[in-house]
Each structure stands twice: as structure tokens, then as C-alpha cells.
Scaffold this motif. Structure first.
Motif, mmCIF file in Angstrom:
data_model
loop_
_atom_site.group_PDB
_atom_site.id
_atom_site.type_symbol
_atom_site.label_atom_id
_atom_site.label_comp_id
_atom_site.label_asym_id
_atom_site.label_seq_id
_atom_site.Cartn_x
_atom_site.Cartn_y
_atom_site.Cartn_z
ATOM 1 N N UNK A 1 26.702 27.973 54.865
ATOM 2 C CA UNK A 1 27.353 29.170 55.412
ATOM 3 C C UNK A 1 26.991 29.257 56.889
ATOM 4 N N UNK A 2 27.992 29.543 57.724
ATOM 5 C CA UNK A 2 27.676 29.686 59.155
ATOM 6 C C UNK A 2 27.166 31.101 59.426
ATOM 7 N N UNK A 3 26.671 31.297 60.631
ATOM 8 C CA UNK A 3 26.042 32.575 60.971
ATOM 9 C C UNK A 3 27.001 33.754 60.873
ATOM 10 N N UNK A 4 28.246 33.554 61.284
ATOM 11 C CA UNK A 4 29.215 34.657 61.266
ATOM 12 C C UNK A 4 29.519 35.095 59.829
ATOM 13 N N UNK A 5 29.769 34.136 58.951
ATOM 14 C CA UNK A 5 30.040 34.474 57.550
ATOM 15 C C UNK A 5 28.803 35.093 56.896
ATOM 16 N N UNK A 6 27.630 34.552 57.241
ATOM 17 C CA UNK A 6 26.385 35.104 56.714
ATOM 18 C C UNK A 6 26.255 36.576 57.074
ATOM 19 N N UNK A 7 26.506 36.890 58.339
ATOM 20 C CA UNK A 7 26.386 38.284 58.813
ATOM 21 C C UNK A 7 27.331 39.207 58.043
ATOM 22 N N UNK A 8 28.579 38.762 57.864
ATOM 23 C CA UNK A 8 29.559 39.595 57.170
ATOM 24 C C UNK A 8 29.142 39.841 55.721
ATOM 25 N N UNK A 9 28.759 38.784 55.029
ATOM 26 C CA UNK A 9 28.378 38.920 53.629
ATOM 27 C C UNK A 9 27.083 39.711 53.479
ATOM 28 N N UNK A 10 26.155 39.489 54.405
ATOM 29 C CA UNK A 10 24.892 40.217 54.358
ATOM 30 C C UNK A 10 25.139 41.720 54.569
ATOM 31 N N UNK A 11 25.996 42.064 55.518
ATOM 32 C CA UNK A 11 26.299 43.479 55.763
ATOM 33 C C UNK A 11 26.914 44.129 54.533
ATOM 34 N N UNK A 12 27.814 43.433 53.857
ATOM 35 C CA UNK A 12 28.446 43.981 52.652
ATOM 36 C C UNK A 12 27.394 44.212 51.562
ATOM 37 N N UNK A 13 26.487 43.263 51.399
ATOM 38 C CA UNK A 13 25.434 43.405 50.388
ATOM 39 C C UNK A 13 24.461 44.524 50.759
ATOM 40 N N UNK A 14 24.157 44.661 52.029
ATOM 41 C CA UNK A 14 23.252 45.730 52.461
ATOM 42 C C UNK A 14 23.899 47.106 52.256
ATOM 43 N N UNK A 15 25.207 47.207 52.514
ATOM 44 C CA UNK A 15 25.909 48.472 52.255
ATOM 45 C C UNK A 15 25.851 48.805 50.768
ATOM 46 N N UNK A 16 25.993 47.785 49.947
ATOM 47 C CA UNK A 16 25.924 48.005 48.494
ATOM 48 C C UNK A 16 24.530 48.487 48.090
ATOM 49 N N UNK A 17 23.493 47.900 48.673
ATOM 50 C CA UNK A 17 22.126 48.347 48.387
ATOM 51 C C UNK A 17 21.912 49.792 48.837
ATOM 52 N N UNK A 18 22.469 50.145 49.982
ATOM 53 C CA UNK A 18 22.357 51.530 50.459
ATOM 54 C C UNK A 18 23.053 52.484 49.490
ATOM 55 N N UNK A 19 24.209 52.080 48.982
ATOM 56 C CA UNK A 19 24.930 52.910 48.009
ATOM 57 C C UNK A 19 24.095 53.100 46.739
ATOM 58 N N UNK A 20 23.464 52.027 46.294
ATOM 59 C CA UNK A 20 22.624 52.090 45.097
ATOM 60 C C UNK A 20 21.437 53.018 45.329
ATOM 61 N N UNK A 21 20.785 52.882 46.472
ATOM 62 C CA UNK A 21 19.619 53.725 46.762
ATOM 63 C C UNK A 21 20.016 55.192 46.884
ATOM 64 N N UNK A 22 21.169 55.454 47.500
ATOM 65 C CA UNK A 22 21.642 56.836 47.621
ATOM 66 C C UNK A 22 21.920 57.416 46.236
ATOM 67 N N UNK A 23 22.509 56.632 45.368
ATOM 68 C CA UNK A 23 22.776 57.096 43.999
ATOM 69 C C UNK A 23 21.470 57.383 43.288
ATOM 70 N N UNK A 24 20.510 56.468 43.408
ATOM 71 C CA UNK A 24 19.227 56.656 42.734
ATOM 72 C C UNK A 24 18.498 57.884 43.255
ATOM 73 N N UNK A 25 18.556 58.130 44.552
ATOM 74 C CA UNK A 25 17.939 59.331 45.116
ATOM 75 C C UNK A 25 18.637 60.576 44.608
#
Length: 87
Positions: free
Chosen positions: A55-79
Motif C-alpha cells: 500500500x502506498x502512503x496516500x492509500x494508507x492515509x485514506x484507509x487509516x483515517x476511515x478506520x480511525x473515524x470508525x474507532x472514534x464512533x465506537x468510543x463515542x457510543x461506548x461513552x
């Protein structure tokens, strides 16, 4: 009075049973949907993929951001589930 209430409520018993089952299904689906484990595993796999050059850096950044947003959604739900008092 308890016996009369039970007799009057008897026709609603199947509905209460269905509602109980639906509640259990919804709770199980929420537990699975809001489980951070698969998202964390996907982040680790993405990092391995980048290190291996898959995976190149640009694709990595995009996919990582999507996964991090998902983690934030999960943490907000859990809180939110923890309530105003916290954990």
C-alpha cells in the motif's frame, strides 16, 4: 388483582415474547457492530501491508483515517452507553 391482570394481559404474551427476542437480537448486533477489536486488527493489518509495500502512503492515509473515524464512533457510543457517570 394480580390474577385478573395476568388474564387480561394474556393475549399480549406472544407480542411480549417477540419483543424480548428482538431486544436480544438488537443488543447482540450492537455489541458486534461496536466492537473495537476488528477495527484495531484492520489497523494492524494495514500497517503490515504498508511495511510490506502493498500500500502506498496516500492509500494508507485514506484507509487509516476511515478506520480511525470508525474507532472514534465506537468510543463515542461506548461513552454514551456508560451514561453521565462515566465507566
Amino acid at each position: 388483582m394480580g390474577l385478573v391482570t395476568e388474564i387480561v394481559a394474556l393475549p399480549a404474551a406472544p407480542l411480549r415474547g417477540v419483543m424480548w427476542v428482538l431486544d436480544k437480537v438488537v443488543r447482540a448486533a450492537e455489541r458486534e457492530y461496536y466492537d473495537p477489536g476488528p477495527v484495531q486488527e484492520a489497523l494492524a493489518a494495514l500497517e503490515r501491508e504498508r511495511q510490506e509495500g502493498g500500500v502506498d502512503d496516500e492509500e494508507f492515509e485514506q484507509r487509516e483515517q476511515a478506520l480511525m473515524r470508525r474507532l472514534e464512533e465506537i468510543r463515542a457510543y461506548q461513552l454514551g452507553q456508560a451514561g453521565p457517570g462515566g465507566a
